[in-house]
Design a protein around this motif. Structure first.
Motif, PDB file in Angstrom:
ATOM      1  N   ASP A 409       0.812  -1.211   0.000  1.00 56.79           N
ATOM      2  CA  ASP A 409       0.000   0.000   0.000  1.00 56.79           C
ATOM      3  C   ASP A 409       0.846   1.263   0.000  1.00 56.79           C
ATOM      4  N   THR A 410       1.943   1.255   0.734  1.00 48.65           N
ATOM      5  CA  THR A 410       2.744   2.476   0.892  1.00 48.65           C
ATOM      6  C   THR A 410       3.899   2.586  -0.104  1.00 48.65           C
ATOM      7  N   LEU A 411       4.384   1.446  -0.598  1.00 46.80           N
ATOM      8  CA  LEU A 411       5.533   1.497  -1.508  1.00 46.80           C
ATOM      9  C   LEU A 411       5.276   2.304  -2.780  1.00 46.80           C
ATOM     10  N   PRO A 412       4.067   2.272  -3.367  1.00 40.18           N
ATOM     11  CA  PRO A 412       3.844   3.146  -4.520  1.00 40.18           C
ATOM     12  C   PRO A 412       4.141   4.612  -4.210  1.00 40.18           C
ATOM     13  N   GLY A 413       3.752   5.066  -3.021  1.00 44.50           N
ATOM     14  CA  GLY A 413       4.021   6.450  -2.638  1.00 44.50           C
ATOM     15  C   GLY A 413       5.499   6.718  -2.450  1.00 44.50           C
ATOM     16  N   TRP A 414       6.202   5.815  -1.759  1.00 39.83           N
ATOM     17  CA  TRP A 414       7.638   6.031  -1.516  1.00 39.83           C
ATOM     18  C   TRP A 414       8.439   5.958  -2.816  1.00 39.83           C
ATOM     19  N   VAL A 415       8.105   4.992  -3.667  1.00 39.00           N
ATOM     20  CA  VAL A 415       8.848   4.845  -4.934  1.00 39.00           C
ATOM     21  C   VAL A 415       8.641   6.072  -5.820  1.00 39.00           C
ATOM     22  N   MET A 416       7.408   6.565  -5.896  1.00 39.07           N
ATOM     23  CA  MET A 416       7.149   7.737  -6.729  1.00 39.07           C
ATOM     24  C   MET A 416       7.779   9.001  -6.138  1.00 39.07           C
ATOM     25  N   SER A 417       7.830   9.101  -4.818  1.00 39.54           N
ATOM     26  CA  SER A 417       8.512  10.249  -4.194  1.00 39.54           C
ATOM     27  C   SER A 417       9.984  10.273  -4.588  1.00 39.54           C
ATOM     28  N   LEU A 418      10.620   9.105  -4.514  1.00 35.50           N
ATOM     29  CA  LEU A 418      12.025   9.011  -4.902  1.00 35.50           C
ATOM     30  C   LEU A 418      12.193   9.323  -6.386  1.00 35.50           C
ATOM     31  N   SER A 419      11.288   8.834  -7.205  1.00 35.09           N
ATOM     32  CA  SER A 419      11.373   9.093  -8.647  1.00 35.09           C
ATOM     33  C   SER A 419      11.278  10.583  -8.947  1.00 35.09           C
ATOM     34  N   TRP A 420      10.352  11.275  -8.282  1.00 34.13           N
ATOM     35  CA  TRP A 420      10.197  12.708  -8.530  1.00 34.13           C
ATOM     36  C   TRP A 420      11.376  13.510  -7.988  1.00 34.13           C
ATOM     37  N   LEU A 421      12.006  13.010  -6.920  1.00 32.73           N
ATOM     38  CA  LEU A 421      13.203  13.685  -6.401  1.00 32.73           C
ATOM     39  C   LEU A 421      14.348  13.589  -7.406  1.00 32.73           C
ATOM     40  N   VAL A 422      14.551  12.403  -7.966  1.00 38.34           N
ATOM     41  CA  VAL A 422      15.590  12.213  -8.984  1.00 38.34           C
ATOM     42  C   VAL A 422      15.279  13.063 -10.210  1.00 38.34           C
ATOM     43  N   TYR A 423      14.008  13.068 -10.614  1.00 39.59           N
ATOM     44  CA  TYR A 423      13.613  13.868 -11.772  1.00 39.59           C
ATOM     45  C   TYR A 423      13.853  15.353 -11.521  1.00 39.59           C
ATOM     46  N   LEU A 424      13.549  15.811 -10.318  1.00 40.24           N
ATOM     47  CA  LEU A 424      13.734  17.227  -9.987  1.00 40.24           C
ATOM     48  C   LEU A 424      15.206  17.630 -10.096  1.00 40.24           C
ATOM     49  N   LEU A 425      16.092  16.771  -9.634  1.00 40.53           N
ATOM     50  CA  LEU A 425      17.532  17.059  -9.738  1.00 40.53           C
ATOM     51  C   LEU A 425      17.971  17.077 -11.205  1.00 40.53           C
ATOM     52  N   TRP A 426      17.497  16.117 -11.977  1.00 36.02           N
ATOM     53  CA  TRP A 426      17.827  16.056 -13.414  1.00 36.02           C
ATOM     54  C   TRP A 426      17.290  17.295 -14.128  1.00 36.02           C
ATOM     55  N   LEU A 427      16.077  17.694 -13.781  1.00 42.26           N
ATOM     56  CA  LEU A 427      15.451  18.868 -14.384  1.00 42.26           C
ATOM     57  C   LEU A 427      16.273  20.122 -14.099  1.00 42.26           C
ATOM     58  N   SER A 428      16.719  20.282 -12.866  1.00 38.97           N
ATOM     59  CA  SER A 428      17.473  21.477 -12.470  1.00 38.97           C
ATOM     60  C   SER A 428      18.803  21.571 -13.201  1.00 38.97           C
ATOM     61  N   ILE A 429      19.385  20.429 -13.520  1.00 45.44           N
ATOM     62  CA  ILE A 429      20.704  20.417 -14.155  1.00 45.44           C
ATOM     63  C   ILE A 429      20.607  20.555 -15.673  1.00 45.44           C
ATOM     64  N   SER A 430      19.627  19.878 -16.290  1.00 50.01           N
ATOM     65  CA  SER A 430      19.647  19.708 -17.747  1.00 50.01           C
ATOM     66  C   SER A 430      18.638  20.531 -18.534  1.00 50.01           C
ATOM     67  N   PHE A 431      17.579  21.028 -17.895  1.00 48.97           N
ATOM     68  CA  PHE A 431      16.550  21.737 -18.662  1.00 48.97           C
ATOM     69  C   PHE A 431      17.033  23.134 -19.051  1.00 48.97           C
ATOM     70  N   ARG A 432      16.757  23.507 -20.301  1.00 49.65           N
ATOM     71  CA  ARG A 432      17.130  24.836 -20.781  1.00 49.65           C
ATOM     72  C   ARG A 432      15.865  25.628 -21.094  1.00 49.65           C
ATOM     73  N   GLU A 433      15.691  26.716 -20.373  1.00 47.92           N
ATOM     74  CA  GLU A 433      14.524  27.571 -20.605  1.00 47.92           C
ATOM     75  C   GLU A 433      14.636  28.227 -21.971  1.00 47.92           C
ATOM     76  N   PRO A 434      13.671  28.004 -22.862  1.00 46.85           N
ATOM     77  CA  PRO A 434      13.755  28.619 -24.197  1.00 46.85           C
ATOM     78  C   PRO A 434      13.552  30.124 -24.108  1.00 46.85           C
ATOM     79  N   PRO A 435      14.141  30.879 -25.032  1.00 42.41           N
ATOM     80  CA  PRO A 435      13.942  32.333 -25.038  1.00 42.41           C
ATOM     81  C   PRO A 435      12.483  32.666 -25.303  1.00 42.41           C
ATOM     82  N   GLN A 436      12.037  33.759 -24.701  1.00 42.86           N
ATOM     83  CA  GLN A 436      10.652  34.176 -24.890  1.00 42.86           C
ATOM     84  C   GLN A 436      10.419  34.582 -26.336  1.00 42.86           C
TER      85      GLN A 436
END
Length: 699
Positions: A409-436
């Protein structure tokens, strides 16, 4: 955005000027009819009869010229055919080159003819739409039905370009025969398409695809994304998209889409058990699953507005909300609180950034890659939908670390929390905001007809034939355009709609029906998926693993089904035919799902579920494709765009479906199945009736 009347004048081929639809005259006639009816100078019967006669005359003029041009092209091809075999036997390189150029000349003239057909079809659709809107009639429905279905139909020549296919085939076959690797195959009919076809063949194929709505798997799959296109894009607009494009940023958007769909469906197999463990009824799983959709109704609007200014910041906010939401979902078990569980799912819904994902593809991906990116968006969603339940069946464990419980019951929540944390770090490093994007008010220079043909064919092959181009008030004192028609106001059409009320005013009956069909299919799918764990546990005593595998298998049918439909079915039948047939199949699936009299069996449940789910998937592709054709082009951009409207319709369907499951639970689990299927049956029948009423306007 250029008014259609001006666009027609600028892009028409000058020597063919007298054979185009006289759009200006027809618009003046519509205005004159309105004045005559207002003062009582004419009756409605005369108006309908006179306008029908005018349209018949215009179509006959177009069709007779079209047949004449086809005949000239056929004569030229016949002359070239006489030289063809003789030149090949001589193996004279210069003669072969001259022959190839002659065939290309025919090909470019064919392109001009295809563009001629497209502009006239667009003008005809525009004037029919204007007549209906001005007088409140269903004239389009009557006119298309009586003309298109007649054995001597001239209308089909315009909309189905009957006869042009033979000319296309002759040019394609002979140019292929003259290529360097001639002789490696029997003919173009026996071998797949050439890996490097002649450029003119590529252009002709693109133009024909737009005219006939012919499609392939990639294009059909991409339509599910419902990333609406504005009018025919200009080269400068595509240059802007080239500058804004960044592959890693696109990939991060697709990963966000994938993770969100995993997040949505990973809890479905265990939501009933989790509710029971917290002291609630098993049918509360409907609220647990649906609370995410409730929040998404609101999050879609503010994310759509936020994406006008930035892409990175809303994605970061989305990741944080989903991280927190999943952590709360997992903590609810140890806190023994159903409230914390629901708040966690609400937070997850508030993190839905699908509007940003769609908007990024629409604004920052070049046209040549946009269809692939759209297909990637749909594939990521489908894969996430299948992976969510599949992951849930792997979490068959139960242990504690300090005071935190880790179980199915709880592992789906913990696994997805970890996944979003990893994604957030990847996003902060690799995403490039396009010019307006900088909006300019300068009007493009008048386009030459030949360049318009080439650009349209080369770069806009994913555009539908009947584009929703807008009109405006004419110049030189001619009241060519309706001042009171909001859709036709140049000042208004230069900007996207600014409110949900303005967006609603642009919804024609055809658009409303297609949004209702989308609502229906999402409702039926949500009922099927959300109550699967409760129904299968009651009737078949399925374990969590069995439910998860069943749901994962349903999700995995998405891509194979779309391959079949996109490659074969959609090219054999009209989209409106596939739409109606799919709705009927959904209805059959719902009827087969009812538990009446005989014992409920696994084959009955699985078979009916498969029919319902697969039919709904087929329906979604053709529904969104038709929706993009009948929806105003003003809804192709801005906050209140077509993608947002379809998302809201689908999300609302999920909310109501999940609420239906919970409310039906008060009658007991034994009656849950039939109680939830009755609304599905009623909505499905209503959508079929509505589709039949507007069927002839879906062209």
């Amino acid at each position: 955005m250029v008014a259609f009347g001006k666009k027609l004048k600028e892009t028409q081929i000058q020597e063919w000027q007298g054979y185009y639809i006289n759009y200006k005259l027809l618009k003046k006639k519509v205005n004159r009819y309105a004045q005559q009816l207002e003062v009582g100078a004419q009756d409605h019967h005369y108006v309908l009869k006179d306008f029908s006669r005018m349209l018949d005359s215009q179509i006959e003029k177009i069709v007779l010229f079209l047949l004449e041009q086809q005949g000239e092209l056929a004569n030229r091809l016949a002359d070239l055919r006489e030289q063809h075999d003789e030149i090949l036997q001589l193996s004279d390189g210069s003669k072969i080159f001259e022959l190839r150029e002659a065939y290309r000349g025919v090909g470019y003239d064919l392109l001009r003819l295809l563009f001629f057909v497209e502009m006239n079809a667009t003008g005809l659709r525009k004037i029919l739409k204007k007549f209906d809107k001005r007088f409140g009639y269903r004239f389009t429905n009557y006119y298309v039905k009586t003309r298109a279905n007649h054995p001597y139909s001239q209308l089909r020549q315009v909309f189905r370009h009957v006869g042009i296919g033979a000319v296309v085939g002759a040019v394609s076959r002979n140019l292929a025969d003259l290529q360097d690797h001639q002789g490696n195959y029997v003919s173009i009919y026996d071998q797949p398409a050439l890996s490097h076809p002649d450029p003119v063949i590529h252009s002709i194929k693109a133009a024909v695809n737009r005219l006939s709505n012919s499609t392939n798997f990639l294009e059909f799959l991409g339509k599910h994304a419902f990333i609406m296109q504005d009018d025919l894009p200009s080269p400068s607009e595509d240059d802007v998209a080239e500058q804004r494009y960044h592959f890693m940023s696109l990939l991060l958007n697709l990963v966000n889409t994938f993770l969100y769909m995993v997040n949505t469906y990973i809890v479905v197999p265990t939501a009933d058990d989790y509710s029971l463990s917290l002291g609630a009824a098993a049918t509360v799983c409907g609220v647990v699953i649906g609370s995410m959709a409730v929040a998404q109704i609101f999050s879609s609007v503010y994310f759509s507005a936020w994406s006008n200014r930035s892409y990175l910041r809303p994605l970061v906010f989305s990741s944080i909300m989903l991280l927190i939401g999943n952590a709360l979902y997992a903590l609810a078990y140890d806190l023994n609180s159903i409230v914390v569980l629901l708040v966690g799912r609400l937070f997850c819904g508030l993190g839905s950034a699908r509007a940003v994902n769609r908007r990024y593809i629409s604004d920052c991906v070049p046209l040549k890659l946009r269809m692939r990116a759209s297909a990637g968006f749909v594939s990521a969603s489908a894969l996430g939908m299948a992976c969510g339940p599949a992951l849930a069946c792997l979490f068959q464990t139960d242990f504690k670390i300090y005071k935190l419980t880790f179980n199915q019951d709880t592992l789906p929540g913990w696994v997805m929390s970890l996944s979003w944390l990893v994604y957030l770090l990847w996003l902060s490093i690799s995403f490039r905001e396009p010019p307006q994007e900088v909006k300019e008010n300068t009007r493009p220079q008048e386009a030459h007809a030949g360049s318009a043909v080439n650009y349209t064919a080369e770069n806009s092959f994913t555009q539908p034939l009947l584009l929703n181009v807008e009109s405006k008030q004419g110049q030189n004192g001619d009241q060519e355009y309706d001042d009171d028609d909001e859709e036709d106001s140049c000042e208004k059409t230069s900007k996207p709609v600014t409110s949900i009320v303005s967006a609603y005013r642009l919804l024609t009956p055809s658009v409303k029906v297609q949004l209702f069909v989308y609502f229906m299919l999402k409702y039926a799918m949500e009922i099927l998926l959300a109550e699967a764990s409760v129904i299968t546990a009651y009737y078949f005593i399925w374990s969590t693993n069995s439910v998860a595998i069943f749901l994962a298998c349903l999700g995995l049918t998405v891509l194979p089904v779309n391959i079949i439909i996109g490659t074969y079915i959609s090219n054999m039948f009209e989209e409106r035919q596939v739409l109606l047939a799919s709705e009927i199949m959904v209805l059959i699936g719902i009827l087969l799902s009812f538990h009446i009299g005989i014992p409920y069996s696994v084959p009955q449940y699985v078979g009916s579920a498969l029919i319902t789910f697969v039919s709904a998937e087929v329906l979604e592709g053709v529904n969104l494709s038709l929706l993009s054709r009948v929806m105003s082009s003003r809804l192709s951009r801005g906050t209140y765009n077509g993608g947002l409207l379809s998302t809201e319709a689908g999300t609302l369907a999920r909310v109501i479906a999940d609420g239906t499951i919970t409310m039906s639970g008060y009658f007991g689990v034994a009656r849950l199945l039939n109680a939830t299927l009755v609304p599905s049956l009623f909505i499905c029948i209503s959508s079929i009736v509505a589709t039949c009423i507007t069927y002839n306007s879906l062209y």
